[in-house]
Design a protein around this motif. Structure first.
Motif, PDB file in Angstrom:
ATOM      1  N   ILE A  58       0.839  -1.202   0.000  1.00  0.00           N
ATOM      2  CA  ILE A  58       0.000   0.000   0.000  1.00  0.00           C
ATOM      3  C   ILE A  58       0.872   1.249   0.000  1.00  0.00           C
ATOM      4  O   ILE A  58       0.604   2.223  -0.718  1.00  0.00           O
ATOM      5  N   GLY A  59       1.937   1.231   0.803  1.00  0.00           N
ATOM      6  CA  GLY A  59       2.843   2.377   0.857  1.00  0.00           C
ATOM      7  C   GLY A  59       3.478   2.662  -0.489  1.00  0.00           C
ATOM      8  O   GLY A  59       3.550   3.820  -0.927  1.00  0.00           O
ATOM      9  N   ARG A  60       3.935   1.608  -1.178  1.00  0.00           N
ATOM     10  CA  ARG A  60       4.566   1.811  -2.500  1.00  0.00           C
ATOM     11  C   ARG A  60       3.548   2.287  -3.523  1.00  0.00           C
ATOM     12  O   ARG A  60       3.829   3.183  -4.326  1.00  0.00           O
ATOM     13  N   GLN A  61       2.361   1.684  -3.527  1.00  0.00           N
ATOM     14  CA  GLN A  61       1.372   2.011  -4.547  1.00  0.00           C
ATOM     15  C   GLN A  61       0.834   3.428  -4.402  1.00  0.00           C
ATOM     16  O   GLN A  61       0.545   4.096  -5.408  1.00  0.00           O
ATOM     17  N   PHE A  62       0.706   3.905  -3.151  1.00  0.00           N
ATOM     18  CA  PHE A  62       0.121   5.229  -2.930  1.00  0.00           C
ATOM     19  C   PHE A  62       1.150   6.259  -2.484  1.00  0.00           C
ATOM     20  O   PHE A  62       0.788   7.393  -2.159  1.00  0.00           O
ATOM     21  N   GLY A  63       2.422   5.887  -2.463  1.00  0.00           N
ATOM     22  CA  GLY A  63       3.473   6.821  -2.079  1.00  0.00           C
ATOM     23  C   GLY A  63       3.386   7.270  -0.645  1.00  0.00           C
ATOM     24  O   GLY A  63       3.586   8.463  -0.351  1.00  0.00           O
ATOM     25  N   LEU A  64       3.105   6.338   0.267  1.00  0.00           N
ATOM     26  CA  LEU A  64       2.907   6.670   1.673  1.00  0.00           C
ATOM     27  C   LEU A  64       4.017   6.080   2.530  1.00  0.00           C
ATOM     28  O   LEU A  64       4.543   4.999   2.239  1.00  0.00           O
ATOM     29  N   GLU A  65       4.352   6.784   3.606  1.00  0.00           N
ATOM     30  CA  GLU A  65       5.234   6.230   4.619  1.00  0.00           C
ATOM     31  C   GLU A  65       4.485   5.123   5.372  1.00  0.00           C
ATOM     32  O   GLU A  65       3.248   5.094   5.369  1.00  0.00           O
ATOM     33  N   PRO A  66       5.196   4.189   6.029  1.00  0.00           N
ATOM     34  CA  PRO A  66       4.522   3.104   6.737  1.00  0.00           C
ATOM     35  C   PRO A  66       3.467   3.578   7.736  1.00  0.00           C
ATOM     36  O   PRO A  66       2.384   2.993   7.822  1.00  0.00           O
ATOM     37  N   ALA A  67       3.773   4.640   8.484  1.00  0.00           N
ATOM     38  CA  ALA A  67       2.798   5.135   9.463  1.00  0.00           C
ATOM     39  C   ALA A  67       1.540   5.652   8.774  1.00  0.00           C
ATOM     40  O   ALA A  67       0.418   5.431   9.248  1.00  0.00           O
ATOM     41  N   ALA A  68       1.708   6.327   7.639  1.00  0.00           N
ATOM     42  CA  ALA A  68       0.552   6.848   6.910  1.00  0.00           C
ATOM     43  C   ALA A  68      -0.236   5.712   6.273  1.00  0.00           C
ATOM     44  O   ALA A  68      -1.471   5.751   6.215  1.00  0.00           O
ATOM     45  N   ALA A  69       0.467   4.670   5.802  1.00  0.00           N
ATOM     46  CA  ALA A  69      -0.224   3.535   5.197  1.00  0.00           C
ATOM     47  C   ALA A  69      -1.098   2.821   6.223  1.00  0.00           C
ATOM     48  O   ALA A  69      -2.198   2.343   5.909  1.00  0.00           O
ATOM     49  N   SER A  70      -0.649   2.772   7.467  1.00  0.00           N
ATOM     50  CA  SER A  70      -1.428   2.096   8.510  1.00  0.00           C
ATOM     51  C   SER A  70      -2.695   2.868   8.861  1.00  0.00           C
ATOM     52  O   SER A  70      -3.602   2.325   9.499  1.00  0.00           O
ATOM     53  N   ALA A  71      -2.807   4.138   8.435  1.00  0.00           N
ATOM     54  CA  ALA A  71      -4.021   4.908   8.690  1.00  0.00           C
ATOM     55  C   ALA A  71      -5.226   4.279   8.010  1.00  0.00           C
ATOM     56  O   ALA A  71      -6.359   4.422   8.478  1.00  0.00           O
ATOM     57  N   ALA A  72      -4.989   3.574   6.901  1.00  0.00           N
ATOM     58  CA  ALA A  72      -6.085   2.881   6.230  1.00  0.00           C
ATOM     59  C   ALA A  72      -6.685   1.827   7.134  1.00  0.00           C
ATOM     60  O   ALA A  72      -7.905   1.612   7.154  1.00  0.00           O
ATOM     61  N   LEU A  73      -5.827   1.143   7.898  1.00  0.00           N
ATOM     62  CA  LEU A  73      -6.321   0.153   8.850  1.00  0.00           C
ATOM     63  C   LEU A  73      -7.102   0.831   9.961  1.00  0.00           C
ATOM     64  O   LEU A  73      -8.187   0.379  10.347  1.00  0.00           O
ATOM     65  N   GLY A  74      -6.588   1.929  10.495  1.00  0.00           N
ATOM     66  CA  GLY A  74      -7.268   2.633  11.568  1.00  0.00           C
ATOM     67  C   GLY A  74      -8.600   3.212  11.138  1.00  0.00           C
ATOM     68  O   GLY A  74      -9.551   3.243  11.917  1.00  0.00           O
TER      69      GLY A  74
END
Length: 389
Positions: free
Chosen positions: A32-48
């Motif tokens: 998700i981070g690679r596909q959307f250009g997000l840092e790991p912490a920002a990618a985990s926001a999708a889970l939250g």
């Protein structure tokens, strides 16, 4: 009720597929981070985004199912989940991803409280515990199945297909549920009165003894595996165990709700709740003093077995103590607090980031011990009431 076993199988499959969406992104966060250009912490926001909307949705849909009926809420939720999930698979920006995950969590929240209340009300008495046990098992297994499926499908097919593939299950289950006869429901109060009734449910002391342990049980469940990955991840990988394989070791514990269906009529809900919480606390305590991977994996099996005993036993107490006119509200508050614990688990794990492994797991064991103490009846009259259930 005609074909009760087929109905239980249908609800369990739908519940497994729906709740798996909560856990599906966990092994895909780097993708998700690679596909959307997000840092790991920002990618985990999708889970939250999913978990917060999911927990809040229980407060919306439980009273709604009390007013409109269980079946319409289940069918509408599964239809909405199928449509939202298809749209989510086409998300092209981070904001679309996070908004889609929040809508997905909200749609998913329509299913568990309505399905649990439906089985509690509609199943023949001799099958009721078995039905609730199978549905509880499905919800617990979703934490494992969702991660395994997400990891395998994401790597083989990509993120979009991994998200979209379960949609036929949601839509097909909605179609089959819509064909069932609508349950007979007596005239009930206005929808506003149902929502206002949430506060009266909180004032019932016997249910407070269910809700706090439910929150702490799932909170510790999430924090346990985050701690396991943090402190022992490298040692487990060196031994040839991936994070998913480490979780698969505890599968016997996830199947414990089926044993609860056999034991609960004999020992009663209070004793089974106490046994589950005590077993979970023992597993955490063993993890705090484990000096090898063998003991550590054994502690995970013991802890998950306690969770597997505790979750359906707490649900059985909630359903039995609640009158049919506000059972949806009671189950909604239970599931809201349980999955609020799932949201707070990572927060707690991060707050204890500086602790040693032994102290970390010992702190979780103390929380579980507190949950056990809080679940005990406060009076002889309450104990007698609980024992009958």
């Amino acid at each position: 009720m005609k074909h009760p076993f087929a109905i239980v199988a249908l609800l369990a499959l739908a519940g497994l597929a729906a709740v798996s969406q909560l856990y599906l992104p966990l092994p895909l966060l780097p993708l998700i981070g690679r596909q959307f250009g997000l840092e790991p912490a920002a990618a985990s926001a999708a889970l939250g985004a999913f978990s917060l909307a999911y927990a809040a949705g229980f407060l919306l849909f439980g009273p709604l199912s009390d007013r409109l009926g269980r079946k319409p809420v289940m069918v509408g939720g599964l239809l909405a989940l199928g449509i939202v999930t298809l749209l989510l698979s086409q998300a092209a920006t981070p904001s679309q991803l996070i908004a889609g995950r929040a809508l997905q969590g909200l749609a998913t929240a329509a299913f568990p409280p309505a399905a649990l209340a439906y089985l509690a009300e509609s199943m023949p008495a001799r099958l009721r515990l078995w039905a609730l046990a199978w549905l509880s098992t499905a919800f617990l297994l979703a934490g494992l199945v969702g991660q395994i499926y997400g990891g395998m499908a994401g790597q083989a097919l990509g993120l979009a297909w991994a998200i979209a593939l379960p949609c036929p299950i949601y839509l097909g289950a909605a179609w089959l549920l819509a064909r069932l006869p609508r349950e007979q429901r007596a005239a009930s109060a206005s929808l506003g009165a149902h929502y206002a009734g949430l506060f009266s449910v909180l004032r019932k002391p016997e249910l407070r003894g269910v809700y706090a342990p439910a929150l702490l049980l799932v909170l510790c469940f999430m924090a346990f595996y985050l701690g396991l990955d943090r402190y022992q991840g490298s040692a487990l990988r060196a031994a040839g165990l991936s994070p998913l394989a480490t979780r698969a070791v505890a599968v016997p514990g996830f199947l414990m709700p089926l044993a609860v269906a056999v034991l609960l009529p004999r020992f009663g809900a209070q004793r089974m709740v106490s046994a589950g919480l005590a077993t979970a606390a023992a597993g955490l305590l063993l993890a705090s003093c484990a000096d090898g991977l063998g003991l550590l994996l054994l502690s995970s099996v013991l802890f998950v077995a306690g969770v597997g005993i505790g979750v359906p036993s707490l649900i059985a107490r909630t359903s039995a103590l609640a009158d049919a006119s506000w059972r949806g509200q009671a189950v909604s508050l239970y599931t809201f607090l349980m999955f609020s614990g799932a949201s707070l688990g990572p927060v707690l794990a991060q707050a204890m980031n500086g602790l040693r492994a032994s102290t970390y797991f010992a702190a979780l064991a103390m929380l579980m011990g507190g949950a056990l103490l809080f679940s005990l009846p406060r009076s002889q009259s309450q104990a007698a009431a609980v024992k009958t259930h």
